[in-house]
Scaffold this motif. Structure first.
Motif, PDB file in Angstrom:
ATOM      1  N   UNK A 166       0.858  -1.180   0.000  1.00 24.74           N
ATOM      2  CA  UNK A 166       0.000   0.000   0.000  1.00 24.74           C
ATOM      3  C   UNK A 166       0.891   1.224   0.000  1.00 24.74           C
ATOM      4  N   UNK A 167       0.296   2.392  -0.163  1.00 28.51           N
ATOM      5  CA  UNK A 167       1.109   3.586  -0.402  1.00 28.51           C
ATOM      6  C   UNK A 167       2.008   3.955   0.768  1.00 28.51           C
ATOM      7  N   UNK A 168       1.679   3.531   1.970  1.00 27.63           N
ATOM      8  CA  UNK A 168       2.520   3.889   3.115  1.00 27.63           C
ATOM      9  C   UNK A 168       3.242   2.673   3.709  1.00 27.63           C
ATOM     10  N   UNK A 169       3.278   1.542   2.965  1.00 27.84           N
ATOM     11  CA  UNK A 169       3.996   0.369   3.481  1.00 27.84           C
ATOM     12  C   UNK A 169       5.478   0.712   3.639  1.00 27.84           C
ATOM     13  N   UNK A 170       6.004   0.459   4.806  1.00 30.92           N
ATOM     14  CA  UNK A 170       7.400   0.755   5.086  1.00 30.92           C
ATOM     15  C   UNK A 170       8.305  -0.247   4.357  1.00 30.92           C
ATOM     16  N   UNK A 171       9.529   0.135   3.998  1.00 33.16           N
ATOM     17  CA  UNK A 171      10.454  -0.823   3.357  1.00 33.16           C
ATOM     18  C   UNK A 171      10.724  -2.010   4.271  1.00 33.16           C
ATOM     19  N   UNK A 172      10.759  -3.212   3.682  1.00 32.07           N
ATOM     20  CA  UNK A 172      10.958  -4.440   4.450  1.00 32.07           C
ATOM     21  C   UNK A 172      12.059  -5.281   3.814  1.00 32.07           C
ATOM     22  N   UNK A 173      12.972  -5.823   4.636  1.00 33.12           N
ATOM     23  CA  UNK A 173      14.013  -6.708   4.101  1.00 33.12           C
ATOM     24  C   UNK A 173      13.469  -8.111   3.892  1.00 33.12           C
ATOM     25  N   UNK A 174      12.445  -8.512   4.637  1.00 33.85           N
ATOM     26  CA  UNK A 174      11.731  -9.761   4.378  1.00 33.85           C
ATOM     27  C   UNK A 174      10.388  -9.410   3.765  1.00 33.85           C
ATOM     28  N   UNK A 175      10.018 -10.126   2.723  1.00 31.37           N
ATOM     29  CA  UNK A 175       8.802  -9.753   2.003  1.00 31.37           C
ATOM     30  C   UNK A 175       7.567  -9.854   2.879  1.00 31.37           C
ATOM     31  N   UNK A 176       7.555 -10.841   3.765  1.00 32.46           N
ATOM     32  CA  UNK A 176       6.343 -11.047   4.563  1.00 32.46           C
ATOM     33  C   UNK A 176       6.697 -11.452   5.992  1.00 32.46           C
ATOM     34  N   UNK A 177       5.674 -11.597   6.825  1.00 33.97           N
ATOM     35  CA  UNK A 177       5.868 -11.982   8.214  1.00 33.97           C
ATOM     36  C   UNK A 177       6.144 -13.486   8.316  1.00 33.97           C
ATOM     37  N   UNK A 178       6.815 -13.935   9.371  1.00 33.61           N
ATOM     38  CA  UNK A 178       7.151 -15.359   9.465  1.00 33.61           C
ATOM     39  C   UNK A 178       5.953 -16.246   9.783  1.00 33.61           C
ATOM     40  N   UNK A 179       4.867 -15.669  10.272  1.00 35.20           N
ATOM     41  CA  UNK A 179       3.679 -16.463  10.621  1.00 35.20           C
ATOM     42  C   UNK A 179       2.493 -16.023   9.762  1.00 35.20           C
ATOM     43  N   UNK A 180       1.675 -16.980   9.365  1.00 36.31           N
ATOM     44  CA  UNK A 180       0.457 -16.626   8.648  1.00 36.31           C
ATOM     45  C   UNK A 180      -0.435 -15.780   9.553  1.00 36.31           C
TER      46      UNK A 180
END
Length: 570
Positions: A166-180
């Motif tokens: 989304x427009x305000x998603x912060x930069x992330x080194x991992x694409x997603x969270x480790x847990x569903x």
């Protein structure tokens, strides 16, 4: 209900000296202990409360209010000064700021909304400019410097979620969270549909809650007893469950419960040498260490520094420029409530809404920056709306239902019908708004010299004035939340802004920065004129962002742990 025996009894005598002494055991303390103990350093932790764990956290609505988990008002309290609405100030004593008097502190009872801050939160002043009457400052570090530690926290303690773009998603080194993500209640379909109709962006909320077992902790049981309650399964990422449990039996870790620190002592050079504390029997004792870490929650950390006077610190440790306690902040915002009258709905809808357990877990950040000329000529910092359910509290609900709108008591059959309707014929939901509580000169911690605790130490006085800019931003966001509720088809929808301090979401008071004249800590969270003392709870934060701060406190504590390790081996 018997807590675990204190570590002092398990390990024998306290050692003569430690590499590091940590005061507190919550979100700002657990990561430091976890990292230093696993690196082989000798660490002692002082915790005022006792050790309670999953065996003690029952699914009982009365348990959250149980005295054993809270500091006792008759022993210790705070003085609170607030604007009285007539241009003056009210003054009272309160116990509302004690979040958790147990190992793990308030993190045991958090809701665990685990949002990251955004890059603009680290440069609030340079991005949006000064605001008259506020003391806004940029951080001495960038989001990019903290990002690896956000990533580390999410993996070590187990954060669940789905990082949609989304427009305000912060930069992330991992694409997603480790847990569903956590299981979702059927209401999210109504929410997502309403938001898309309004052209808003519905997002699943990250939580510090396990959705699969991890390191001896069970996954969420979906009982509904989450925020304000200790976690029965260990799924919630409290400092105790996620970090301290794994190191508690290591020989280089000593945890002293029922140990209340009250003074840091310093030598002629200004360096800290020992900490004085009262043990369970009220005896004054001392511990020496090479490094000291203060993490007692913003109010109490400032209080401890202010009471730690010494030859080089006549106004309190780190307070030579009168900055300790300044720039305290809460979470500005508000809340809103929506109600579905299920008697007006078909059976399928009513059955879906009556499902209990799964989370709502949706949030909106469309207005993390508000660019609306109707509010401001230039863009201003906005905030976050979290849509959630309240924990079940039938006894409390019934207590409120006994009153009629005219203030008279309701009783007999009308009261029974009202209670039946509340629990079987309606569905409540709510949103919470989080935006910046601007720092300013009328929000700070000092010592109340005329009010002392049971140990004879002056208690903290919290002066909690708010900035009018906060109200403007919060009202804008509350109106958006109500708009969403109405679009969902709620039969009732309303909201309000709060100006009182959020007792469980305070930060600041020992701001970090590059200038000792305007901050208490340097960029590594060391006290400017006493570099063997670190402060690692939320006190360091110049601003809280527009989210709850716990994930950021965890991340920064892991970052500072690396700084301490480097200092110990240099």
């Amino acid at each position: 209900m018997n807590p675990m025996p204190v570590r002092e009894k398990l390990l024998g005598t306290v050692k003569a000296d430690y590499d590091v002494c940590i005061i507190g055991s919550g979100a700002g303390a657990g990561p430091v202990a976890f990292e230093l103990v696993n690196a082989g350093f000798n660490v002692v932790m002082l915790e005022k409360g006792k050790w309670y764990d999953e065996r003690h956290f029952k699914k009982d609505e009365q348990l959250a209010r149980h005295r054993i988990f809270k500091s006792q008002f008759d022993k210790e309290r705070h003085v609170l000064e607030e604007p009285d609405g007539d241009g003056g100030w009210s003054r009272d004593t309160t116990g509302q700021f004690w979040g958790g008097n147990v190992v793990g502190g308030a993190s045991n009872f958090m809701s665990a909304y685990f949002h990251r801050l955004k890059p603009t939160d680290f440069r609030l002043l340079s991005t949006y400019g000064a605001i008259e009457g506020a003391t806004v400052a940029d951080w001495p570090i960038s989001y990019q410097q903290l990002e690896p530690y956000y990533d580390k926290v999410e993996k070590i303690i187990g954060v669940s979620g789905n990082a949609l773009k989304h427009q305000f998603l912060e930069p992330r080194s991992s694409e997603n969270y480790p847990m569903r993500p956590t299981a979702e209640h059927p209401i999210v379909k109504l929410f997502d549909r309403a938001c898309k109709t309004l052209k808003f962006t519905p997002l699943p909320m990250a939580r510090g809650i396990l959705t699969k077992p991890m390191n001896g902790r069970n996954s969420c049981e979906y009982s509904g007893y989450c925020g304000s309650y200790g976690c029965h399964s260990g799924a919630k990422a409290s400092s105790r469950a996620a970090l301290l449990d794994s190191i508690k039996d290591k020989s280089n870790f000593t945890l002293l419960t029922q140990s209340k620190a009250y003074r840091l002592n310093s030598d002629k050079t200004g360096q800290a040498t020992s900490v004085d504390y009262f043990d369970a029997k009220g005896r004054s004792k001392s511990i020496t260490a090479s490094r000291f870490v203060v993490a007692c929650y913003s109010i109490e950390s400032a209080r401890l520094l202010l009471t730690s006077v010494g030859e080089k610190h006549p106004k309190g440790l780190g307070n030579n420029h009168s900055q300790v306690g300044k720039n305290l902040h809460c979470c500005a915002g508000g809340t809103g409530h929506g109600i579905f009258n299920l008697t007006e709905r078909d059976d399928k809808f009513a059955k879906a809404m009556k499902i209990r357990g799964p989370f709502f877990n949706r949030f909106l950040q469309d207005w993390y920056q508000i660019d609306d000329k109707a509010v401001s000529a230039k863009p201003i910092k906005g905030g976050t709306l979290d849509f959630v359910f309240d924990p079940p509290s039938p006894t409390s609900d019934i207590s409120g239902l006994k009153w009629q709108s005219n203030g008279e008591l309701l009783w007999g059959s009308p009261l029974k019908q009202k209670i039946k309707a509340h629990f079987t014929q309606s569905k409540d939901f709510k949103f919470e708004v989080f935006c910046d509580w601007l720092t300013h000169d009328e929000c700070y911690v000092s010592l109340a010299m005329d009010e002392k605790d049971a140990w004879g130490i002056p208690v903290a006085k919290v002066t909690a004035g708010f900035h009018p800019h906060d109200v403007k931003v919060a009202q804008y966001l509350v109106d958006k939340g109500v708009e969403v509720m109405k679009a969902m088809g709620a039969d009732e929808a309303y909201g309000n802004v709060w100006t009182s301090p959020t007792s469980n979401l305070m930060a600041g008071g020992c701001r970090f920065g590059n200038d000792p004249k305007t901050s208490v800590l340097n960029a590594n969270c060391q006290v400017h004129d006493c570099d063997n003392v670190y402060v690692t709870d939320g006190s360091f934060m110049p601003n809280g962002g527009s989210v709850t701060p716990t994930l950021t406190i965890y991340a920064n504590a892991f970052r500072v742990a690396d700084k301490i390790k480097a200092s110990l081996v240099s």
